[in-house]
Design a protein around this motif. Structure first.
Motif, PDB file in Angstrom:
ATOM      1  N   ARG A  81     -11.908  27.410 -23.816  1.00 57.36           N
ATOM      2  CA  ARG A  81     -11.234  28.714 -23.775  1.00 57.36           C
ATOM      3  C   ARG A  81     -10.776  29.179 -25.150  1.00 57.36           C
ATOM      4  NH1 ARG A  81      -7.208  27.354 -19.037  1.00 57.36           N
ATOM      5  NH2 ARG A  81      -7.070  25.612 -20.469  1.00 57.36           N
ATOM      6  N   THR A  82     -10.520  28.238 -26.044  1.00 58.67           N
ATOM      7  CA  THR A  82     -10.090  28.588 -27.396  1.00 58.67           C
ATOM      8  C   THR A  82     -11.188  28.195 -28.369  1.00 58.67           C
ATOM      9  OG1 THR A  82      -7.786  28.220 -26.782  1.00 58.67           O
ATOM     10  CG2 THR A  82      -8.308  28.252 -29.136  1.00 58.67           C
ATOM     11  N   LYS A  83     -11.702  29.179 -29.067  1.00 56.71           N
ATOM     12  CA  LYS A  83     -12.793  28.963 -30.019  1.00 56.71           C
ATOM     13  C   LYS A  83     -12.283  29.259 -31.420  1.00 56.71           C
ATOM     14  CE  LYS A  83     -16.348  30.325 -26.671  1.00 56.71           C
ATOM     15  NZ  LYS A  83     -15.764  29.589 -25.627  1.00 56.71           N
ATOM     16  N   LEU A  84     -12.733  28.461 -32.375  1.00 61.61           N
ATOM     17  CA  LEU A  84     -12.346  28.650 -33.765  1.00 61.61           C
ATOM     18  C   LEU A  84     -13.588  28.845 -34.619  1.00 61.61           C
ATOM     19  CD1 LEU A  84      -9.589  25.900 -34.002  1.00 61.61           C
ATOM     20  CD2 LEU A  84      -9.277  28.346 -33.642  1.00 61.61           C
ATOM     21  N   TYR A  85     -13.504  29.808 -35.533  1.00 63.79           N
ATOM     22  CA  TYR A  85     -14.646  30.198 -36.352  1.00 63.79           C
ATOM     23  C   TYR A  85     -14.338  29.945 -37.829  1.00 63.79           C
ATOM     24  CZ  TYR A  85     -15.708  32.581 -32.026  1.00 63.79           C
ATOM     25  OH  TYR A  85     -15.953  32.849 -30.700  1.00 63.79           O
ATOM     26  N   LEU A  86     -15.347  29.564 -38.569  1.00 63.22           N
ATOM     27  CA  LEU A  86     -15.213  29.337 -40.003  1.00 63.22           C
ATOM     28  C   LEU A  86     -15.067  30.687 -40.705  1.00 63.22           C
ATOM     29  CD1 LEU A  86     -15.261  26.779 -41.712  1.00 63.22           C
ATOM     30  CD2 LEU A  86     -17.692  27.101 -42.006  1.00 63.22           C
ATOM     31  N   GLU A  87     -14.024  30.839 -41.518  1.00 64.94           N
ATOM     32  CA  GLU A  87     -13.762  32.122 -42.173  1.00 64.94           C
ATOM     33  C   GLU A  87     -14.929  32.582 -43.038  1.00 64.94           C
ATOM     34  OE1 GLU A  87     -10.210  34.261 -44.631  1.00 64.94           O
ATOM     35  OE2 GLU A  87     -10.957  32.362 -45.415  1.00 64.94           O
TER      36      GLU A  87
END
Length: 120
Positions: A81-87
């Motif tokens: 549900r929580t996704k993190l993306y590389l800036e």
């Protein structure tokens, strides 16, 4: 220092008093953590993207993150549900899609599409 948890099991986890082994391990782990923090990449959540792009609702961000050309998440938790993306990858996407950055640029892009694509 070699952090041998197995051979120091008693001193670390069963001896409830402060001892030299605990002090050495904590000191070494603090150094290791500080070094690791220096190398962490900047990662962005969908909430960060919403703020970065000045979007009023979560669905708009969701629509962009589901595009085939949007970077894949580098980390997911809470059962996906929580996704993190590389800036840095998000920055590449923004360079290729500059209209996403502000409400004004999105409106100008929509007007351009209406004028040059739909009404043509």
């Amino acid at each position: 220092m070699d952090l041998d948890f197995r051979n120091n099991q008693f001193e670390l986890f069963q001896d409830w008093t402060k001892n030299d082994t605990k002090k050495k391990f904590v000191t070494e782990l603090e150094k290791q953590a500080a070094e690791e923090k220096k190398n962490l990449p900047i990662i962005l959540s969908t909430g960060d993207l919403r703020e970065r792009w000045q979007m009023k609702n979560r669905q708009s961000v969701h629509n962009y993150t589901k595009r085939n050309d949007f970077p894949k998440p580098v980390l997911e938790f809470s059962n996906g549900r929580t996704k993190l993306y590389l800036e840095s990858e998000v920055s590449i996407f923004e360079i290729n899609h500059p209209w996403i950055l502000t409400p004004e640029s999105r409106k100008n892009y929509a007007d351009w599409i209406l004028k040059n694509v739909i009404n043509e």
